[in-house]
Design an enzyme around this catalytic site. Structure first.
Site, mmCIF file in Angstrom:
data_model
loop_
_atom_site.group_PDB
_atom_site.id
_atom_site.type_symbol
_atom_site.label_atom_id
_atom_site.label_comp_id
_atom_site.label_asym_id
_atom_site.label_seq_id
_atom_site.Cartn_x
_atom_site.Cartn_y
_atom_site.Cartn_z
ATOM 1 N N GLY A 88 26.686 64.618 21.217
ATOM 2 C CA GLY A 88 27.301 65.555 22.148
ATOM 3 C C GLY A 88 26.959 66.975 21.749
ATOM 4 N N ARG A 89 27.740 67.935 22.251
ATOM 5 C CA ARG A 89 27.479 69.332 21.906
ATOM 6 C C ARG A 89 28.096 69.745 20.579
ATOM 7 N NH1 ARG A 89 29.411 73.243 25.629
ATOM 8 N NH2 ARG A 89 30.459 71.693 26.886
ATOM 9 N N GLU A 92 26.065 70.965 17.269
ATOM 10 C CA GLU A 92 25.387 72.261 17.176
ATOM 11 C C GLU A 92 26.242 73.310 16.473
ATOM 12 O OE1 GLU A 92 26.213 74.451 21.453
ATOM 13 O OE2 GLU A 92 24.657 72.940 21.373
ATOM 14 N N CYS A 118 22.483 60.364 18.830
ATOM 15 C CA CYS A 118 22.258 61.434 19.804
ATOM 16 C C CYS A 118 21.977 62.765 19.095
ATOM 17 C CB CYS A 118 23.459 61.502 20.743
ATOM 18 S SG CYS A 118 23.213 62.493 22.223
ATOM 19 N N HIS A 119 22.853 63.757 19.258
ATOM 20 C CA HIS A 119 22.688 65.055 18.613
ATOM 21 C C HIS A 119 23.293 65.093 17.213
ATOM 22 C CE1 HIS A 119 21.833 66.136 22.772
ATOM 23 N NE2 HIS A 119 21.369 67.298 22.366
ATOM 24 N N TYR A 138 18.572 61.928 19.903
ATOM 25 C CA TYR A 138 18.313 62.286 21.285
ATOM 26 C C TYR A 138 16.930 62.948 21.320
ATOM 27 C CZ TYR A 138 19.009 63.898 26.030
ATOM 28 O OH TYR A 138 18.871 64.103 27.379
#
Length: 196
Positions: A88-89, A92, A118-119, A138
């Site tokens: 997900g975000r 980051e 993913c991330h 990802y």
């Protein structure tokens, strides 16, 4: 045998990538603590649902509120047998917290099982633990993880203590590989679709 598993999450982490492993690992008898920097046990993180509809990237919608089960400042990574890093975000900005990076480094230095999706590997790259691994993430994260020293594979991969997948559609294989690494009995048969 029950394992103690740490899961690092944050606001707008991917809903399925948090909820599904959290509940699946509990369902087979493991204890999972979900933590987030700057939040305490009982606080909630907002999740995001990422859907793949043929666009150049995923569509993002608001997900659920997910309750944390422990306080990051109070947990000791040495007391956990394994680590889960959803995507997900959230990764980051989670990778900017030194306590997150220190926790990740512990699991690699101790050669404990780590599952990242993913991330999530953005955090692993920032922690400097990927050199020499074969892995995936990802696809948009590929340049970051390759720059961190890994070699890229375009599928779920298990390399030593690390199991990686590209996104939540990889859950069946990704979770099966991670659970096998944890010592759970897992069948690796072909999945049966719900409408079969």
């Amino acid at each position: 045998m029950t394992k103690e598993i740490l899961m690092i999450v944050g606001d707008f982490g991917e809903d399925y990538e948090i909820m599904v492993p959290f509940q699946t690992l509990q369902a087979v008898g493991h204890h999972v603590d979900a933590v987030c920097p700057d939040k305490e046990e009982g606080d909630r993180v907002k999740t995001a649902i990422h859907d793949f509809r043929g666009d150049q990237t995923y569509l993002e919608e608001r997900g659920h509120d997910f309750a944390l089960t422990a306080t990051m400042d109070e947990v000791d990574p040495a007391e956990y047998d394994a680590l889960v890093v959803p995507g997900g975000r959230a990764p980051e900005y989670l990778r900017t917290h030194e306590e997150v990076l220190e926790a990740v480094r512990h699991f690699f230095e101790a050669d404990k099982p780590v599952a990242a999706l993913c991330h999530g590997p953005q955090i692993l790259a920032a922690a400097g633990v990927l050199d020499g691994y074969e892995m995936t993430a990802y696809p948009a994260v590929r340049p970051e993880v390759e720059a961190a020293g890994c070699s890229w594979v375009d599928e779920v991969v298990r390399d030593g203590n690390l199991v990686t997948g590209q996104a939540w559609p990889d859950h069946p294989e990704w979770l099966a590989e991670f659970m096998d690494l944890l010592g759970d009995e897992v069948s690796h048969g072909d999945p049966v679709a719900a409408d079969d």
